[in-house]
Design a protein around this motif. Structure first.
Motif, PDB file in Angstrom:
ATOM      1  N   ARG A  45       0.837  -1.215   0.000  1.00  0.00           N
ATOM      2  CA  ARG A  45       0.000   0.000   0.000  1.00  0.00           C
ATOM      3  C   ARG A  45       0.866   1.257   0.000  1.00  0.00           C
ATOM      4  NH1 ARG A  45      -4.164  -3.019   3.270  1.00  0.00           N
ATOM      5  NH2 ARG A  45      -6.073  -2.940   2.016  1.00  0.00           N
ATOM      6  N   GLN A  46       1.935   1.243   0.771  1.00  0.00           N
ATOM      7  CA  GLN A  46       2.821   2.407   0.832  1.00  0.00           C
ATOM      8  C   GLN A  46       3.520   2.630  -0.504  1.00  0.00           C
ATOM      9  OE1 GLN A  46       5.407   1.541   4.125  1.00  0.00           O
ATOM     10  NE2 GLN A  46       3.820   1.850   5.669  1.00  0.00           N
ATOM     11  N   LEU A  47       3.956   1.559  -1.143  1.00  0.00           N
ATOM     12  CA  LEU A  47       4.596   1.677  -2.454  1.00  0.00           C
ATOM     13  C   LEU A  47       3.613   2.226  -3.485  1.00  0.00           C
ATOM     14  CD1 LEU A  47       6.593  -1.677  -2.529  1.00  0.00           C
ATOM     15  CD2 LEU A  47       7.592   0.618  -2.549  1.00  0.00           C
ATOM     16  N   TRP A  48       2.369   1.767  -3.416  1.00  0.00           N
ATOM     17  CA  TRP A  48       1.368   2.264  -4.366  1.00  0.00           C
ATOM     18  C   TRP A  48       1.173   3.772  -4.218  1.00  0.00           C
ATOM     19  CZ3 TRP A  48      -1.019  -0.011  -8.423  1.00  0.00           C
ATOM     20  CH2 TRP A  48      -2.034   0.727  -9.032  1.00  0.00           C
ATOM     21  N   GLU A  49       1.176   4.255  -2.994  1.00  0.00           N
ATOM     22  CA  GLU A  49       0.920   5.672  -2.735  1.00  0.00           C
ATOM     23  C   GLU A  49       2.039   6.586  -3.226  1.00  0.00           C
ATOM     24  OE1 GLU A  49      -1.868   7.082  -1.765  1.00  0.00           O
ATOM     25  OE2 GLU A  49      -2.763   5.077  -1.773  1.00  0.00           O
ATOM     26  N   THR A  50       3.201   6.026  -3.566  1.00  0.00           N
ATOM     27  CA  THR A  50       4.295   6.865  -4.082  1.00  0.00           C
ATOM     28  C   THR A  50       3.985   7.429  -5.460  1.00  0.00           C
ATOM     29  OG1 THR A  50       5.453   5.036  -5.193  1.00  0.00           O
ATOM     30  CG2 THR A  50       5.993   5.446  -2.851  1.00  0.00           C
ATOM     31  N   ASN A  51       3.052   6.787  -6.195  1.00  0.00           N
ATOM     32  CA  ASN A  51       2.692   7.196  -7.555  1.00  0.00           C
ATOM     33  C   ASN A  51       3.825   6.934  -8.552  1.00  0.00           C
ATOM     34  OD1 ASN A  51       0.762   8.138  -9.378  1.00  0.00           O
ATOM     35  ND2 ASN A  51       1.529  10.230  -9.297  1.00  0.00           N
ATOM     36  N   ASP A  52       4.829   6.161  -8.127  1.00  0.00           N
ATOM     37  CA  ASP A  52       5.957   5.812  -8.988  1.00  0.00           C
ATOM     38  C   ASP A  52       5.635   4.478  -9.682  1.00  0.00           C
ATOM     39  OD1 ASP A  52       9.051   6.070  -9.614  1.00  0.00           O
ATOM     40  OD2 ASP A  52       8.719   4.006  -8.936  1.00  0.00           O
ATOM     41  N   LEU A  58       6.031  -3.173  -8.220  1.00  0.00           N
ATOM     42  CA  LEU A  58       6.514  -3.980  -7.104  1.00  0.00           C
ATOM     43  C   LEU A  58       5.382  -4.221  -6.096  1.00  0.00           C
ATOM     44  CD1 LEU A  58       8.840  -5.390  -5.647  1.00  0.00           C
ATOM     45  CD2 LEU A  58       9.444  -3.175  -4.619  1.00  0.00           C
ATOM     46  N   ALA A  59       4.600  -3.198  -5.833  1.00  0.00           N
ATOM     47  CA  ALA A  59       3.468  -3.334  -4.905  1.00  0.00           C
ATOM     48  C   ALA A  59       2.519  -4.439  -5.349  1.00  0.00           C
ATOM     49  CB  ALA A  59       2.714  -2.007  -4.806  1.00  0.00           C
ATOM     50  N   LEU A  60       2.271  -4.512  -6.648  1.00  0.00           N
ATOM     51  CA  LEU A  60       1.339  -5.511  -7.165  1.00  0.00           C
ATOM     52  C   LEU A  60       1.898  -6.932  -7.063  1.00  0.00           C
ATOM     53  CD1 LEU A  60       0.115  -3.497 -10.278  1.00  0.00           C
ATOM     54  CD2 LEU A  60      -1.151  -3.899  -8.156  1.00  0.00           C
ATOM     55  N   LEU A  61       3.218  -7.040  -6.978  1.00  0.00           N
ATOM     56  CA  LEU A  61       3.849  -8.354  -6.839  1.00  0.00           C
ATOM     57  C   LEU A  61       3.897  -8.837  -5.395  1.00  0.00           C
ATOM     58  CD1 LEU A  61       6.856  -7.993  -9.326  1.00  0.00           C
ATOM     59  CD2 LEU A  61       4.754  -9.295  -9.691  1.00  0.00           C
ATOM     60  N   LEU A  73      -9.906  -1.124  -4.855  1.00  0.00           N
ATOM     61  CA  LEU A  73      -9.489  -1.573  -6.184  1.00  0.00           C
ATOM     62  C   LEU A  73     -10.004  -0.635  -7.278  1.00  0.00           C
ATOM     63  CD1 LEU A  73      -9.958  -5.440  -5.888  1.00  0.00           C
ATOM     64  CD2 LEU A  73      -7.801  -4.170  -5.993  1.00  0.00           C
ATOM     65  N   ASP A  74     -11.216  -0.136  -7.104  1.00  0.00           N
ATOM     66  CA  ASP A  74     -11.761   0.808  -8.080  1.00  0.00           C
ATOM     67  C   ASP A  74     -10.900   2.064  -8.145  1.00  0.00           C
ATOM     68  OD1 ASP A  74     -14.099   1.645  -9.855  1.00  0.00           O
ATOM     69  OD2 ASP A  74     -14.034   3.282  -8.399  1.00  0.00           O
ATOM     70  N   ALA A  75     -10.508   2.578  -6.978  1.00  0.00           N
ATOM     71  CA  ALA A  75      -9.657   3.778  -6.936  1.00  0.00           C
ATOM     72  C   ALA A  75      -8.291   3.496  -7.553  1.00  0.00           C
ATOM     73  CB  ALA A  75      -9.504   4.254  -5.496  1.00  0.00           C
ATOM     74  N   MET A  76      -7.734   2.342  -7.239  1.00  0.00           N
ATOM     75  CA  MET A  76      -6.414   1.982  -7.784  1.00  0.00           C
ATOM     76  C   MET A  76      -6.450   1.896  -9.297  1.00  0.00           C
ATOM     77  SD  MET A  76      -5.302  -0.861  -4.920  1.00  0.00           S
ATOM     78  CE  MET A  76      -3.763  -1.369  -5.708  1.00  0.00           C
ATOM     79  N   LEU A  77      -7.511   1.293  -9.846  1.00  0.00           N
ATOM     80  CA  LEU A  77      -7.584   1.172 -11.298  1.00  0.00           C
ATOM     81  C   LEU A  77      -7.656   2.550 -11.959  1.00  0.00           C
ATOM     82  CD1 LEU A  77      -7.904  -1.104 -13.592  1.00  0.00           C
ATOM     83  CD2 LEU A  77     -10.144  -0.059 -13.817  1.00  0.00           C
ATOM     84  N   ARG A  78      -8.388   3.460 -11.348  1.00  0.00           N
ATOM     85  CA  ARG A  78      -8.521   4.803 -11.930  1.00  0.00           C
ATOM     86  C   ARG A  78      -7.214   5.598 -11.823  1.00  0.00           C
ATOM     87  NH1 ARG A  78     -13.861   5.372 -13.153  1.00  0.00           N
ATOM     88  NH2 ARG A  78     -15.154   3.744 -12.213  1.00  0.00           N
ATOM     89  N   GLN A  79      -6.321   5.156 -10.943  1.00  0.00           N
ATOM     90  CA  GLN A  79      -5.005   5.787 -10.825  1.00  0.00           C
ATOM     91  C   GLN A  79      -3.974   5.122 -11.739  1.00  0.00           C
ATOM     92  OE1 GLN A  79      -4.211   5.178  -6.685  1.00  0.00           O
ATOM     93  NE2 GLN A  79      -5.799   6.592  -5.996  1.00  0.00           N
ATOM     94  N   ALA A  80      -4.279   3.936 -12.231  1.00  0.00           N
ATOM     95  CA  ALA A  80      -3.318   3.152 -13.021  1.00  0.00           C
ATOM     96  C   ALA A  80      -3.367   3.590 -14.477  1.00  0.00           C
ATOM     97  CB  ALA A  80      -3.639   1.660 -12.888  1.00  0.00           C
ATOM     98  N   ARG A  81      -2.554   4.561 -14.843  1.00  0.00           N
ATOM     99  CA  ARG A  81      -2.649   5.133 -16.177  1.00  0.00           C
ATOM    100  C   ARG A  81      -1.569   4.619 -17.138  1.00  0.00           C
ATOM    101  NH1 ARG A  81      -7.687   6.400 -15.963  1.00  0.00           N
ATOM    102  NH2 ARG A  81      -7.435   7.516 -17.925  1.00  0.00           N
ATOM    103  N   TRP A  88      -1.133  -5.451 -14.872  1.00  0.00           N
ATOM    104  CA  TRP A  88      -0.780  -6.248 -13.693  1.00  0.00           C
ATOM    105  C   TRP A  88      -1.851  -6.140 -12.617  1.00  0.00           C
ATOM    106  CZ3 TRP A  88       5.106  -6.372 -12.153  1.00  0.00           C
ATOM    107  CH2 TRP A  88       5.838  -6.916 -13.217  1.00  0.00           C
ATOM    108  N   LEU A  89      -2.402  -4.949 -12.443  1.00  0.00           N
ATOM    109  CA  LEU A  89      -3.455  -4.772 -11.439  1.00  0.00           C
ATOM    110  C   LEU A  89      -4.654  -5.666 -11.777  1.00  0.00           C
ATOM    111  CD1 LEU A  89      -4.743  -3.367  -8.997  1.00  0.00           C
ATOM    112  CD2 LEU A  89      -5.393  -1.479 -10.529  1.00  0.00           C
ATOM    113  N   VAL A  90      -5.064  -5.666 -13.033  1.00  0.00           N
ATOM    114  CA  VAL A  90      -6.213  -6.477 -13.440  1.00  0.00           C
ATOM    115  C   VAL A  90      -5.902  -7.968 -13.320  1.00  0.00           C
ATOM    116  CG1 VAL A  90      -7.691  -7.119 -15.394  1.00  0.00           C
ATOM    117  CG2 VAL A  90      -7.187  -4.706 -14.941  1.00  0.00           C
ATOM    118  N   ASN A  91      -4.746  -8.384 -13.845  1.00  0.00           N
ATOM    119  CA  ASN A  91      -4.440  -9.811 -13.948  1.00  0.00           C
ATOM    120  C   ASN A  91      -3.937 -10.438 -12.653  1.00  0.00           C
ATOM    121  OD1 ASN A  91      -5.047 -10.345 -16.779  1.00  0.00           O
ATOM    122  ND2 ASN A  91      -3.371  -8.971 -17.236  1.00  0.00           N
TER     123      ASN A  91
END
Length: 214
Positions: A45-52, A58-61, A73-81, A88-91
């Motif tokens: 979660r912390q790695l995801w929040e870096t926006n890097d 790595l967070a998804l792994l 998950l809905d919020a994460m997908l809308r951030q995954a550009r 990776w998020l979907v699969n």
């Protein structure tokens, strides 16, 4: 983050940027790092929040897919550009989460084409693995009406769904091929030798040939 920065490779970044991904970390090295870290949900979660992008991959792994709530998950997908983070998020995460079907239905008709492409990717997964309850003829109707003019990422997802309907469901094969021939989506896509073209008529024909050859 410092370790990820140390894995940055300008050549890898140049290749990735051609596909819309803004990171330069070799994915084999990223997976090795994830293997060492093992599952760590809070760190993920912390790695995801870096926006890097590399940090998010790595967070998804290292995350625990079943630990996420639907809205998270809905919020994460809308951030995954970027394409790789999105895929990776979907699969790796959404498909393993109990809210997968609910999110598939919610995303399928989303006005954001990047979000909608995730709904189509999840639908394609059902076309292959769990088609009961899906309106395959209705999906073909939507593809026929909308795929030609869809934005790139959504178009690719629709095209994959069209191909898999034709491959997995013989009763719809002729119609899937006809739609592909008429719309000509990805007809001129550059395909390396020994790889299968994503142009649906060629793709279906090749996959059916392989199945018949078994």
């Amino acid at each position: 983050m410092a370790e990820l920065a140390g894995l940055e490779d300008p050549k890898a970044r140049a290749v990735n940027e051609k596909h819309g991904d803004d990171h330069g970390v070799n994915l084999s090295k990223l997976r090795a790092l994830a293997k060492r870290l093992k599952t760590q949900q809070e760190l993920a979660r912390q790695l995801w929040e870096t926006n890097d992008t590399a940090a998010r991959l790595l967070a998804l792994l290292i995350c625990r897919p079943k630990a996420f709530e639907r809205n998270e998950l809905d919020a994460m997908l809308r951030q995954a550009r970027t394409p790789k983070v999105h895929a990776w998020l979907v699969n790796y995460v959404v498909k393993k989460n109990r809210h997968c079907e609910d999110l598939r239905l919610a995303w399928f008709d989303d006005p954001d084409p990047v979000v909608a492409s995730a709904g189509w990717a999840l639908t394609t997964d059902r076309v292959v693995k769990k088609p009961d309850g899906l309106d395959l003829a209705g999906l073909l109707d939507v593809i026929e009406a909308e795929m030609k003019d869809a934005p790139d990422q959504l178009q690719w997802a629709m095209n994959e769904c069209l191909g898999q309907i034709g491959i997995e469901h013989p009763e719809y094969r002729a119609r899937a091929v006809e739609i592909g021939e008429r719309l000509e989506v990805l007809k001129d896509y550059p395909t390396p030798p020994n790889c299968t073209s994503p142009f649906v008529p060629l793709w279906i024909a090749e996959m059916v040939r392989r199945e018949d050859a078994k």
